[in-house]
Enzyme design. Structure first.
Site, PDB file in Angstrom:
ATOM      1  N   LYS A 137       1.873   3.682  11.565  1.00 26.78           N
ATOM      2  CA  LYS A 137       2.285   2.486  10.817  1.00 26.78           C
ATOM      3  C   LYS A 137       3.424   1.759  11.554  1.00 26.78           C
ATOM      4  CE  LYS A 137       4.969   2.641   6.974  1.00 26.78           C
ATOM      5  NZ  LYS A 137       6.028   1.666   6.937  1.00 26.78           N
ATOM      6  N   ASP A 155       0.913   0.378   4.869  1.00 26.20           N
ATOM      7  CA  ASP A 155       2.055   0.869   4.091  1.00 26.20           C
ATOM      8  C   ASP A 155       1.626   1.065   2.631  1.00 26.20           C
ATOM      9  OD1 ASP A 155       1.951  -1.614   2.928  1.00 26.20           O
ATOM     10  OD2 ASP A 155       4.063  -2.085   3.228  1.00 26.20           O
TER      11      ASP A 155
END
Ligand code: SF4
Length: 269
Positions: A137, A155
């Site tokens: 991420k 996320d």
């Protein structure tokens, strides 16, 4: 059981072609709602973005933006942070939460940048994810926004919204990334991430999504999961959609209107 969006359209069990079409339509609509969507972390170079993204775990970008000016004033580059006194770094990072672990991460990744990458942030996924505290991420945030390489940022908002929209049933972030990525051309991945995350932060909240004020309600199979009364929903909107400031303290000028609020980039339609 098939679920229905505000339009009444059934979507469960829809064909892949219909899924791709609906997903891209949602992204196009969101691009009109948030033409100015951009990373909400303040940064001036890849190192600052990398550190800020690591610090943003379990807290808001606003909190990180309030913390990083002091950090980067004292430790402008990886060499400075690698050689820092950990207790002094912890004191600066305390407001971000998990400050001991975050101190270890940002100092560890700074050391790795100095020792293995000549003090530069590498622009490749394989190298970024080897840095301490850096997962896919974080790596995609850095690649997409500091290096212009397409990436999907899975996320908490992204995970929640794509499941509400039935783009995927996966719960593992890597699988979500792969399935959602396959619905869009690669060149759209970074902007898609911004649109989805901005929508999650402003309108499609975890506990009280503002369905009655949501511009993509007609396309959404989860319409009705939140407040549908338009007036009550309007009060749930956050940041500039609710008439408040955004999260960046130092947004690039191109993202501001004359009143200092987020606005479409200059020259955008
Ligand atoms: S706010 Fe409601 S209608 Fe809008 S995307 Fe979220 S769940 Fe769907």
């Amino acid at each position: 059981m098939p679920v229905k969006g505000a339009s009444g359209a059934k979507v469960a069990g829809a064909s892949r072609t219909a899924l791709v079409r609906r997903a891209r339509r949602i992204n196009r609509e969101l691009a009109e709602v948030y033409p100015y969507a951009h990373p909400e972390l303040d940064f001036e170079n890849p190192f600052q973005l990398l550190v800020a993204t690591v610090l943003s775990a379990q807290t808001t970008d606003l909190r990180v933006n309030q913390t990083t000016p002091a950090l980067f004033a004292k430790y402008p580059g990886p060499e400075d942070l690698a050689a820092a006194n950990p207790e002094e770094v912890e004191e600066i990072l305390r407001p971000c939460g998990f400050f001991r672990a975050k101190t270890r991460s940002v100092m560890g990744l700074s050391k790795a940048l100095v020792e293995d990458h000549g003090g530069e942030v590498p622009g490749r996924l394989e190298e970024l994810v080897k840095l301490p505290g850096v997962g896919r991420k974080t790596a995609f945030v850095v690649l997409g926004n500091a290096f212009g390489r397409p990436g999907i940022t899975v996320d908490t908002h992204f995970q929640r919204l794509v499941r509400r929209w039935q783009w995927t049933e996966q719960t593992d972030p890597d699988k979500i990334e792969a399935e959602v990525g396959s619905l869009f051309p690669k060149g759209e991945w970074t902007d898609l991430s911004h649109h989805v995350i901005w929508h999650g932060r402003r309108i499609c909240h975890a506990r009280k999504p503002a369905c009655g004020a949501c511009p993509i309600a007609p396309l959404c199979p989860a319409y009705g999961e939140g407040e549908t009364d338009p007036e009550k929903a309007q009060k749930l909107l956050k940041y500039e959609k609710g008439g408040f400031p955004g999260q960046r303290l130092k947004p690039p000028q191109a993202y501001l209107d004359a009143g200092g609020k987020p606005a479409p980039p200059l020259g955008a339609a």
